[in-house]
Scaffold this motif. Structure first.
Motif, short mmCIF file in Angstrom:
data_model
loop_
_atom_site.label_atom_id
_atom_site.label_comp_id
_atom_site.label_asym_id
_atom_site.label_seq_id
_atom_site.Cartn_x
_atom_site.Cartn_y
_atom_site.Cartn_z
N VAL A 1 11.39 4.84 -8.33
CA VAL A 1 11.56 3.97 -7.18
C VAL A 1 13.05 3.85 -6.89
O VAL A 1 13.82 3.44 -7.75
CB VAL A 1 10.95 2.57 -7.43
N THR B 1 8.80 -1.27 -4.38
CA THR B 1 8.43 -2.46 -5.15
C THR B 1 9.04 -3.73 -4.59
O THR B 1 8.76 -4.81 -5.09
CB THR B 1 8.87 -2.30 -6.62
N SER B 2 9.89 -3.59 -3.56
CA SER B 2 10.47 -4.79 -2.94
C SER B 2 10.78 -4.52 -1.48
O SER B 2 10.96 -3.37 -1.06
CB SER B 2 11.74 -5.23 -3.68
N THR C 1 3.65 -2.75 -0.33
CA THR C 1 4.25 -3.10 -1.62
C THR C 1 3.31 -4.06 -2.33
O THR C 1 2.61 -4.84 -1.71
CB THR C 1 5.62 -3.77 -1.45
N ASN C 2 3.32 -4.03 -3.65
CA ASN C 2 2.53 -5.01 -4.38
C ASN C 2 3.29 -5.58 -5.56
O ASN C 2 2.72 -6.18 -6.44
CB ASN C 2 1.19 -4.40 -4.83
N GLY C 3 4.62 -5.37 -5.60
CA GLY C 3 5.44 -5.97 -6.63
C GLY C 3 5.54 -5.16 -7.90
O GLY C 3 6.19 -5.56 -8.82
N SER C 4 4.89 -4.02 -7.98
CA SER C 4 5.04 -3.17 -9.16
C SER C 4 5.08 -1.71 -8.72
O SER C 4 4.63 -1.37 -7.63
CB SER C 4 3.88 -3.38 -10.13
N GLN C 5 5.62 -0.86 -9.58
CA GLN C 5 5.72 0.55 -9.24
C GLN C 5 4.31 1.13 -9.20
O GLN C 5 3.52 0.94 -10.09
CB GLN C 5 6.57 1.28 -10.27
N ASN C 6 4.01 1.83 -8.12
CA ASN C 6 2.68 2.39 -7.92
C ASN C 6 2.74 3.88 -7.72
O ASN C 6 3.71 4.40 -7.18
CB ASN C 6 2.03 1.81 -6.66
N GLN D 1 14.02 -2.55 -0.57
CA GLN D 1 14.02 -1.09 -0.60
C GLN D 1 13.59 -0.49 0.73
O GLN D 1 14.02 0.60 1.07
CB GLN D 1 13.08 -0.59 -1.71
#
Length: 196
Positions: A55, A24-25, A3-8, A28
């Motif tokens: 997501v 994103t978290s 995860t990196n904190g944004s939708q990828n 999830q």
């Protein structure tokens, strides 16, 4: 799964659509720890599909995990009329009912419907535990359940509800003398007395 904190979206050689949605978290992916590593990726993909290609929420992932776990569980061995104890665990619908006894009324593949003094509930197999009562003891509990259910209503005074709740937590298949007398008084007071 990172995860990196944004939708990828990243390339995925194995995917048919050429991209993969990443979480994103931590919320999830937390339910995924209950599955074998091999099942986690397909579970995530199912959750993404349910979320319409976006997501998914932690709740969606948890629901998919639950379905996968139910498919891999052993068959339901409970029987109609069996007396069980309610185990709340992670079921918010059972909050406040932990430790109560219930009688199995319907047996499904991975759940049971149970009757309690205050109504009927459908619960997963991991939310009940058999008391292993003898058939005669189960029948006695059925009689007690019927008597309590005839008295119960939402409009009862708190004292009466509290007494019914305490009888709903019995860990024995019979009423002691004082409990029987109190129940007779309630049946008489609320006009729902039954002749044995």
């Amino acid at each position: 799964m990172g995860t990196n904190g944004s939708q990828n979206e990243i390339s995925n050689e194995m995917g048919t659509n050429g991209s993969q949605i990443l979480p994103t978290s931590e919320r999830q992916v937390r339910p995924l720890v209950l599955l074998e590593v091999e099942s986690q990726r397909s579970c995530w993909q199912q959750a993404v599909e349910l979320a319409g290609g976006k997501v998914p929420t932690g709740r969606i992932v948890k629901d998919v995990v639950q379905r996968i776990m139910e498919r891999t569980q052993v068959p339901n061995t409970y029987q109609i009329g069996e007396v069980c104890q309610i185990l709340v665990k992670d079921n918010p619908e059972l909050r406040g009912k932990g430790g109560y006894w219930a009688i199995v009324s319907v047996v499904n593949n991975f759940s049971c419907s149970v009757r309690m003094w205050d109504g009927e509930h459908t619960v997963g197999l991991h939310h009940i535990k058999s008391f292993n009562y003898l058939p005669a003891e189960c029948q006695q509990m059925q009689v007690i359940c019927d008597r309590l259910a005839r008295i119960y209503s939402d409009s009862l005074e708190e004292t009466v509800k509290s007494l019914l709740q305490s009888l709903g937590k019995l860990n024995r298949p019979y009423l002691i003398t004082v409990e029987e007398k109190l129940l007779n008084v309630l049946e008489s007071e609320y006009g729902r007395e039954i002749t044995p």
